[in-house]
Design an enzyme around this catalytic site. Sequence first.
Site, short mmCIF file in Angstrom:
data_model
loop_
_atom_site.label_atom_id
_atom_site.label_comp_id
_atom_site.label_asym_id
_atom_site.label_seq_id
_atom_site.Cartn_x
_atom_site.Cartn_y
_atom_site.Cartn_z
N ASP A 1 8.47 37.71 11.00
CA ASP A 1 9.59 36.78 11.73
C ASP A 1 10.44 36.20 10.46
O ASP A 1 11.79 36.18 10.84
CB ASP A 1 9.02 35.58 12.29
CG ASP A 1 7.91 36.24 13.54
OD1 ASP A 1 7.76 37.50 13.79
OD2 ASP A 1 6.89 35.24 13.82
N ASP B 1 2.08 43.37 10.65
CA ASP B 1 2.33 42.79 9.31
C ASP B 1 1.41 41.86 8.35
O ASP B 1 1.54 41.67 7.06
CB ASP B 1 3.61 41.90 9.65
CG ASP B 1 3.17 40.50 10.34
OD1 ASP B 1 2.12 40.24 10.90
OD2 ASP B 1 4.30 39.74 10.42
N SER C 1 11.57 30.79 17.20
CA SER C 1 12.30 29.75 16.89
C SER C 1 11.76 28.98 15.69
O SER C 1 12.43 28.57 14.89
CB SER C 1 12.34 28.75 18.12
OG SER C 1 10.98 28.49 18.45
C1 GLA Z 1 3.89 36.50 15.21
C2 GLA Z 1 3.74 36.23 13.78
C3 GLA Z 1 3.99 37.74 12.94
C4 GLA Z 1 3.63 38.65 13.67
C5 GLA Z 1 3.60 38.78 15.08
C6 GLA Z 1 2.75 40.08 15.70
O1 GLA Z 1 5.18 36.53 15.57
O2 GLA Z 1 4.34 34.95 13.18
O3 GLA Z 1 3.96 37.44 11.57
O4 GLA Z 1 2.14 38.92 13.11
O5 GLA Z 1 3.35 37.65 15.64
O6 GLA Z 1 3.40 41.12 15.57
#
Ligand code: GLA
Length: 387
Positions: free
Chosen positions: A174, A36, A129
């Site tokens: 997320d 991402d 969370s």
């Molecule tokens: C964490 C980060 C996301 C993403 C994942 C790995 O959750 O907050 O932005 O990069 O790791 O895919």
Amino acid sequence: MKETVLRKFAEIYGSAEGVNVYFAPGRVNMIGEHTDYNGGHVFPCALTIGTYAAVKKRTDNKLRFYSMNFESLGVIESSLDELTPSDQAGWTNYPKGVMWAFAERGMKMDCGLDIVLNGNIPNGSGLSSSASLEVLTGFYLRDLYGFEVTNIDLAKIGQYSENNFNGMNCGIMDQFASAMGKKDNAIFLDTADLSYQYAPLVLDGAKIVVTNSNVKHSLVNSEYNVRRSECEKALEELQAVVEIKGLGDLSEEQFEANKAAIKDEVRAKRAKHAVYENQRTIRAVEALKNNNLKLFGELMNASHVSLRDDYQVSCDEIDVLAEEAWKVDGVIGSRITGGGFGGCTVSIVKDEAVEQFKVKVGAAYKERVGKTADFYVVEIGDGPRKM
Ligand code: GLA
């Protein structure tokens, strides 16, 4: 939950009159890990578990926070004049970061708040969370102060606050999954331009099982930021020989043809993961559309191997969970999910195999790691809402 936070609110602050209750979900990512922030695709879904808040406006500038997940900390007081990160602020750095990020965009709160929070996402499990808390904060600020922002803005503001207030250079997955969640659907998001499609994830005859390793290594944030800069450097090197905006622009073939431009072996492995994982994600969503769950599962397994060997964000405990899952009959696919260095695996398991899965993986984990794993058969839920 609504009643629980309202009752607590009354107990802590004297009365629950005029209090609103809000919810924002956590997420699990099916495939597309560490893509991402590389302009690639992700495929997460919002869960039915998440964070709840009971909130009421005050007449002064004070902010009072209370979390039922950290009761021993009691009420943490602050004010709108103190929207700067600090160690003492602990978990309240997340909501304060979001309030700060709104103010940065010219959306200033004209009074403070009393807040009680309660979350049912297991702590440190990697089920977001913190993103749920950020989206939740943005959601109640919009509702209470009339700020004009969309749910996608809530995701962006959450990410911005996490990057710039909390020092974690996360991508947008997320917060996007939490803000844009849709029941029974995963979100196929292209992080290069934030275009997205919902894809139904009602698995005929199978369940999504999240297995919590109950370990969280302290490397999480520091190594995450290291991976991110390794990818940025590899991108720069590649840009000298091929015209791309992000690693997500490359096919596997283009990567192989140009990878010599990356002057360091480790960086080349990181970039390889980003490129191949993005392509796997696109293929996995295609497989799902064609009802080819078997292929989807194989791609999940390949994702794990790549995160373990090339991206190196797994750990022994998580590898044991994935390996043991792969041995169980009826497991369609299993992989690490989230940022890494602990947390959870996500598996697709045939209905009739779920009990066996828990027994076998649980026993092997206990025997090989000496710890207890927790299993959650998860449901995909909607985004944030007022209760
Ligand atoms: C964490 C980060 C996301 C993403 C994942 C790995 O959750 O907050 O932005 O990069 O790791 O895919």
